[in-house]
Scaffold this active site. Structure first.
Site, PDB file in Angstrom:
ATOM      1  N   SER A 151     -37.950  33.509 -50.202  1.00 19.06           N
ATOM      2  CA  SER A 151     -37.222  32.540 -51.020  1.00 19.06           C
ATOM      3  C   SER A 151     -35.730  32.666 -50.746  1.00 19.06           C
ATOM      4  O   SER A 151     -35.292  33.512 -49.976  1.00 19.06           O
ATOM      5  CB  SER A 151     -37.514  32.766 -52.501  1.00 19.06           C
ATOM      6  OG  SER A 151     -36.905  33.974 -52.910  1.00 19.06           O
ATOM      7  N   LYS A 152     -34.998  31.795 -51.397  1.00 20.58           N
ATOM      8  CA  LYS A 152     -33.537  31.726 -51.240  1.00 20.58           C
ATOM      9  C   LYS A 152     -32.864  33.100 -51.301  1.00 20.58           C
ATOM     10  O   LYS A 152     -31.935  33.373 -50.575  1.00 20.58           O
ATOM     11  CB  LYS A 152     -32.936  30.906 -52.383  1.00 20.58           C
ATOM     12  CG  LYS A 152     -32.698  29.488 -52.226  1.00 20.58           C
ATOM     13  CD  LYS A 152     -31.622  28.797 -51.514  1.00 20.58           C
ATOM     14  CE  LYS A 152     -30.826  29.323 -50.397  1.00 20.58           C
ATOM     15  NZ  LYS A 152     -30.808  28.683 -49.210  1.00 20.58           N
ATOM     16  N   ARG A 153     -33.380  33.935 -52.211  1.00 19.08           N
ATOM     17  CA  ARG A 153     -32.660  35.192 -52.388  1.00 19.08           C
ATOM     18  C   ARG A 153     -32.752  36.089 -51.148  1.00 19.08           C
ATOM     19  O   ARG A 153     -32.037  37.075 -51.037  1.00 19.08           O
ATOM     20  CB  ARG A 153     -33.129  35.912 -53.664  1.00 19.08           C
ATOM     21  CG  ARG A 153     -34.435  36.596 -53.552  1.00 19.08           C
ATOM     22  CD  ARG A 153     -34.994  36.989 -54.905  1.00 19.08           C
ATOM     23  NE  ARG A 153     -36.432  37.103 -54.813  1.00 19.08           N
ATOM     24  CZ  ARG A 153     -37.066  38.201 -54.437  1.00 19.08           C
ATOM     25  NH1 ARG A 153     -36.404  39.281 -54.134  1.00 19.08           N
ATOM     26  NH2 ARG A 153     -38.383  38.211 -54.367  1.00 19.08           N
ATOM     27  N   GLY A 158     -31.974  34.989 -48.270  1.00 19.49           N
ATOM     28  CA  GLY A 158     -31.061  34.412 -47.285  1.00 19.49           C
ATOM     29  C   GLY A 158     -31.435  32.978 -47.018  1.00 19.49           C
ATOM     30  O   GLY A 158     -32.163  32.354 -47.797  1.00 19.49           O
TER      31      GLY A 158
END
Ligand code: GLU
Length: 488
Positions: free
Chosen positions: A254-256, A258
């Protein structure tokens, strides 16, 4: 396989085109190309509030940037046009009318707030939250009353109380769901738009899709779709659910972790061939240990049997490595064309004012080193701007040496005398200067590098001086001599 293979990518234009979407697109495309089949792009824009034209554009741009193409779909059209679900509403309405007439679906008048309240209550009681089928058995008079009140209504599918729904998944083998676990899912929302489950099943039939390859996150929709296909008497496509893409800690990517958007990778200087090669290996292998495969090789080797069941770990370092491989094997012409926009956006008009030939020589000097094109501005800035300062470490080590100014003066004189300013001539001039000063070539080279680039590291000195050109080099040497004098 005798029947023509028809596969599709069916994104909802509700967000960015990320790595997972790219992989689904690529696998469908590879499968179609391998079998000489048809790859369709269908835009599932039935969520009015979250879909946008801008997202549709981004999806198409990303697919094209990756160098993939669709045989039927937006801007290409084809026998099943239109390829936007928002333009195919009549088909879904007809299907829902049939389900209603057959008793396979029923109107539901529950308002979203009520549903939400009941969900929360079920959660409080520890019951898996699902629709309680309150409207399924409404009496005719009750229905009429609610209609007369003008209550908005959705249409829900009446899932049988018991039974199992199963299929032979192309990736996972036999998959089975208990019908008792399925909700009476919505087939038509109160805004008159179909749900994903319904529209997707109707279109997969109407577009004669033979194989549905999609992410495992959508697997719980499959038994519901199978109910729709069956109730409408439609033939089932084959289903294959692709393993999840995982972060290195094996949680869902996911986004976290990167960047996940393809546009972000593009902006960071990754090139399409490397992205495609890397994404292809997120869950598929050619059967041998090959890591670098051309598109042709991938098409040739691609098979659903080569797709693994377990999650594929996204390894950002491997992607960088692979990008470097592709950058190094790129033709000079392509390399320069791809590099230039990165220089211009980072260095602005500076890079625009230099001759094409100069820019080309500069970036080619870094072709061996750069892992992404976005590193180029930083790596090459000194070719476009005179150094304004000198690296501290280098200054201490070389400029503050006794006789540093003389070293630079000797190099400057030797270079000044050159007619041909190429690598070989520069090298002999610098070495001759060292000999004349009775010092080793090493320190002379380091001091000269610092004076002409401001840095202690970079491409080979003789090559870089040749690219910078005689005039620029002499000026920079002179400035550095002055700088050393000022150090006192
Ligand atoms: N439209 C769905 C989504 O974007 C995918 C449809 C499908 O592949 O079945 O999540």
């Amino acid at each position: 396989m005798s029947k023509e293979i028809r596969v599709r990518m069916a994104p909802a234009p509700t967000g960015r085109f990320h790595i997972g979407t790219a992989r689904t697109t690529l696998y469908n495309w590879l499968f179609a190309r391998h079998h000489g089949g048809t790859f369709i792009l269908r835009i599932e824009d039935t969520d009015q509030s979250r879909s946008s034209q801008e997202n549709v554009r981004q999806i198409m741009d990303a697919i094209r940037w990756l160098g993939l193409d669709w045989d039927e779909g937006p801007e290409v059209d084809g026998p099943h046009a239109p390829y936007f679900q928002s333009q195919r509403l009549q088909l879904y309405r007809d299907a829902v009318d049939r389900l209603l007439a057959q008793g396979d679906a029923y109107p539901c008048y529950c308002a979203p707030v009520e549903l939400e309240e009941r969900r929360r209550e079920m959660q409080r009681q520890g019951i898996p939250p699902r629709y309680d089928r309150r409207c399924r058995d409404l009496s005719q008079p009750d229905r009429e009353r609610l209609e007369a009140e003008g209550r908005p209504r959705a249409i829900r599918f009446a899932v049988p109380d018991e039974g199992t729904t199963s299929w032979d998944d192309l990736v996972r083998g036999r998959v089975e769901f208990q019908d008792s676990e399925l909700d009476d899912f919505v087939v038509m929302k109160s805004d008159g738009f179909p749900s994903y489950i319904l529209a997707c099943a109707v279109d997969d039939t109407e577009m004669a899709i033979t194989h549905v390859l999609r992410g495992e996150d959508l697997i719980s929709g499959t038994p519901r779709q199978i109910h729709v296909f069956r109730a409408l008497g439609l033939p089932l496509p084959r289903f294959g659910h692709l393993p999840m893409i995982l972060a290195p800690d094996r949680s869902k990517l996911s986004k976290r972790h990167g960047a996940t958007g393809i546009d972000e990778y593009r902006a960071r200087g990754f090139v399409p061939d490397a992205m495609v090669n890397f994404i292809a290996l997120l869950g598929w292998s050619s059967g041998d240990d090959r890591e670098i495969l051309s598109r042709g090789e991938m098409i040739e080797a691609f098979s659903i049997e080569g797709i693994g069941k377990s999650g594929a770990v996204f390894d950002a370092e491997k992607l960088e490595w692979m990008n470097g491989v592709y950058l190094r094997q790129m033709s000079a012409e392509e390399y320069v064309a791809r590099a230039r926009p990165f220089l211009e956006s980072a260095l602005g008009s500076v890079a625009e004012t230099f001759e094409d030939d100069y820019v080309a020589r500069v970036v080619l000097l870094e072709q061996e080193r750069a892992k992404t094109l976005a590193e180029l501005p930083e790596l090459t800035e000194f070719f476009f701007r005179d150094p304004e300062e000198y690296e501290d470490k280098g200054e201490r080590r070389w400029f503050r040496q006794e006789g540093a100014g003389e070293v630079l003066a000797a190099v400057r004189e030797a270079l000044q005398a050159l007619d041909r300013f190429d690598d070989a001539a520069i090298e002999s001039a610098v070495r001759a200067a060292a000999e004349k000063l009775d010092t080793k070539a090493g320190p002379v080279i380091h001091t000269t590098r610092l004076a002409t680039t401001g840095r202690t590291k970079g491409p080979g000195l003789f090559e870089l001086l040749a690219v910078l050109g005689k005039e620029r080099v002499l000026q920079r040497l002179e400035r550095a001599e002055q700088y050393i004098r000022d150090l006192g």
